[in-house]
Scaffold this active site. Structure first.
Site, PDB file in Angstrom:
ATOM      1  CG  ASP A 133      -1.694   1.180   1.466  1.00  0.00           C
ATOM      2  OD1 ASP A 133      -2.388   1.584   0.530  1.00  0.00           O
ATOM      3  OD2 ASP A 133      -1.643   1.757   2.582  1.00  0.00           O
ATOM      4  CG  LEU A 134       1.748   5.724  -1.711  1.00  0.00           C
ATOM      5  CD1 LEU A 134       3.198   5.404  -2.062  1.00  0.00           C
ATOM      6  CD2 LEU A 134       1.155   6.635  -2.789  1.00  0.00           C
ATOM      7  CG  ASP A 135      -1.620   7.685   3.293  1.00  0.00           C
ATOM      8  OD1 ASP A 135      -0.650   8.098   3.932  1.00  0.00           O
ATOM      9  OD2 ASP A 135      -2.804   7.947   3.588  1.00  0.00           O
TER      10      ASP A 135
ATOM     11  CB  SER B 227      -2.010   3.015  -3.606  1.00  0.00           C
ATOM     12  OG  SER B 227      -2.485   4.282  -3.215  1.00  0.00           O
ATOM     13  CB  ALA B 228      -7.303   4.006  -2.204  1.00  0.00           C
ATOM     14  CB  SER B 229      -3.353   7.504  -3.772  1.00  0.00           C
ATOM     15  OG  SER B 229      -3.019   8.769  -4.299  1.00  0.00           O
TER      16      SER B 229
ATOM     17  CB  THR C 119       0.477  10.912   1.582  1.00  0.00           C
ATOM     18  OG1 THR C 119       0.086   9.548   1.533  1.00  0.00           O
ATOM     19  CG2 THR C 119       1.670  11.127   0.685  1.00  0.00           C
TER      20      THR C 119
ATOM     21  CE  LYS D 188      -5.928  -0.588  -1.001  1.00  0.00           C
ATOM     22  NZ  LYS D 188      -4.791   0.153  -0.419  1.00  0.00           N
TER      23      LYS D 188
ATOM     24  CG  ASN E 295      -2.740  12.469  -6.535  1.00  0.00           C
ATOM     25  OD1 ASN E 295      -2.774  13.013  -7.630  1.00  0.00           O
ATOM     26  ND2 ASN E 295      -3.667  12.675  -5.610  1.00  0.00           N
TER      27      ASN E 295
ATOM     28  CE  LYS F  56      -3.877   7.737   9.128  1.00  0.00           C
ATOM     29  NZ  LYS F  56      -3.052   7.450  10.289  1.00  0.00           N
TER      30      LYS F  56
ATOM     31  CD  GLU G  71      -3.741  -1.573   2.873  1.00  0.00           C
ATOM     32  OE1 GLU G  71      -3.839  -0.780   3.827  1.00  0.00           O
ATOM     33  OE2 GLU G  71      -4.062  -1.264   1.727  1.00  0.00           O
ATOM     34  CG  ASP G  72      -1.910   2.506   6.392  1.00  0.00           C
ATOM     35  OD1 ASP G  72      -2.254   2.156   5.243  1.00  0.00           O
ATOM     36  OD2 ASP G  72      -2.156   3.621   6.873  1.00  0.00           O
TER      37      ASP G  72
HETATM   38  P1  B16 Z   1      -6.075  10.477  -3.747  1.00  0.00           P
HETATM   39  P2  B16 Z   1      -3.529   4.380   0.181  1.00  0.00           P
HETATM   40  C1  B16 Z   1      -5.227   6.449   0.141  1.00  0.00           C
HETATM   41  O1  B16 Z   1      -3.942   5.923  -0.090  1.00  0.00           O
HETATM   42  C2  B16 Z   1      -5.207   7.349   1.355  1.00  0.00           C
HETATM   43  O2  B16 Z   1      -4.934   6.588   2.525  1.00  0.00           O
HETATM   44  C3  B16 Z   1      -6.564   7.993   1.504  1.00  0.00           C
HETATM   45  O3  B16 Z   1      -6.582   8.850   2.622  1.00  0.00           O
HETATM   46  C4  B16 Z   1      -6.883   8.783   0.230  1.00  0.00           C
HETATM   47  O4  B16 Z   1      -8.150   9.372   0.310  1.00  0.00           O
HETATM   48  C5  B16 Z   1      -6.826   7.824  -0.958  1.00  0.00           C
HETATM   49  O5  B16 Z   1      -5.542   7.228  -1.021  1.00  0.00           O
HETATM   50  C6  B16 Z   1      -7.095   8.537  -2.272  1.00  0.00           C
HETATM   51  O6  B16 Z   1      -6.053   9.428  -2.543  1.00  0.00           O
HETATM   52  O7  B16 Z   1      -6.968  11.603  -3.341  1.00  0.00           O
HETATM   53  O8  B16 Z   1      -4.614  10.877  -3.858  1.00  0.00           O
HETATM   54  O9  B16 Z   1      -6.564   9.761  -4.968  1.00  0.00           O
HETATM   55  O10 B16 Z   1      -3.453   4.223   1.664  1.00  0.00           O
HETATM   56  O11 B16 Z   1      -4.561   3.470  -0.465  1.00  0.00           O
HETATM   57  O12 B16 Z   1      -2.200   4.310  -0.489  1.00  0.00           O
HETATM   58 MG    MG Z   2      -2.730   3.167   3.455  1.00  0.00          MG
END
Ligand code: B16
Ligand code: MG
Length: 221
Positions: free
Chosen positions: A14-16, A119-121, A22, A150, A123, A50, A174-175
């Protein structure tokens, strides 16, 4: 003698909260939007965000404030939040990588084990680029590639697929509770990074990567 219970063939991060923190920048951007809309947003409330998609975060934020938004407002606030978030992460560099993450990535590279990101991000890629870790990853699956968030296992199953490895041969770091649930639902080995009481459904728990020994990694591969 190898422990034949494991022999894992790929690792997905996972990233964040796993590679970088982040969450603090997401918090600043959501807080700015909340303040602009006339209410407070606390660090405790940010915990709910998160591992949660941007869209779902905004839905939760508006629920907290009991604000009913038009679709137009909703879309505009999603964009505004992300513009602010991108400003906050603009100067991220390698100093923001969480402790001992490069050691574990290098261990995997040295053993020629494929590495994926789940990752859900949306970015994720620019962040990995900023902190100088992009070249470690053989597959990147993020918020741009999935339709289900997720705890749905889609993100990890897609990563396994890109890596050419069966789900049951993958390990996930994962966190977030939803992330551990997603890894378990994918039939992968789940490793919780953070509070073991919160991540009680993980198969293994560590506070952070400094606790992950080379012996443990050797047992897994
Ligand atoms: P973005 P992960 C998640 O990252 C973050 O934990 C979560 O807080 C955030 O809303 C989500 O990414 C989306 O991020 O706005 O950059 O698309 O933990 O899945 O790496
Ligand atoms: Mg995370």
């Amino acid at each position: 003698m190898k422990n034949y219970k494991y022999m894992k063939k790929a690792f997905i991060f996972d990233l964040d909260g796993v590679i970088v923190d982040t969450a603090k920048y997401h918090y600043l951007a959501w807080k700015k939007l909340a303040n602009q809309l006339g209410f407070e947003f606390t660090k405790e409330q940010n915990e709910l965000f998160k591992g949660v998609s941007r869209k779902r975060c905004l839905e939760i934020l508006l629920d907290i404030a009991k604000i009913e938004a038009t679709q137009e407002d909703f879309n505009r606030w999603m964009i505004e939040k992300n513009v602010d978030y991108l400003k906050f992460i603009e100067n991220m560099d390698a100093s923001e990588i969480l402790a001992d993450v490069p050691r574990v990535l290098q261990f995997l590279k040295d053993h020629k084990i494929p590495i994926g990101l789940g990752s859900a991000s949306k970015n994720a890629k620019p962040i990995l680029e900023k902190v100088g870790l992009l070249s470690y990853f053989d597959a990147i699956v993020d918020g741009n590639n999935v339709t289900k968030a997720k705890p749905d296992p889609e993100v990890f199953l897609l990563a396994a697929n890109h890596l050419g490895v069966k789900a049951q041969d993958c390990v996930v770091f994962e966190d977030a509770v939803a992330g551990i649930e997603a890894a378990n639902a994918a039939n992968m080995t789940s490793i919780g990074i953070g509070d073991a009481n919160v991540l009680s459904k993980a198969q293994f728990n560590f506070t952070d990567f400094t606790e992950i020994s080379t012996d443990f990694m050797n047992d897994l591969i």
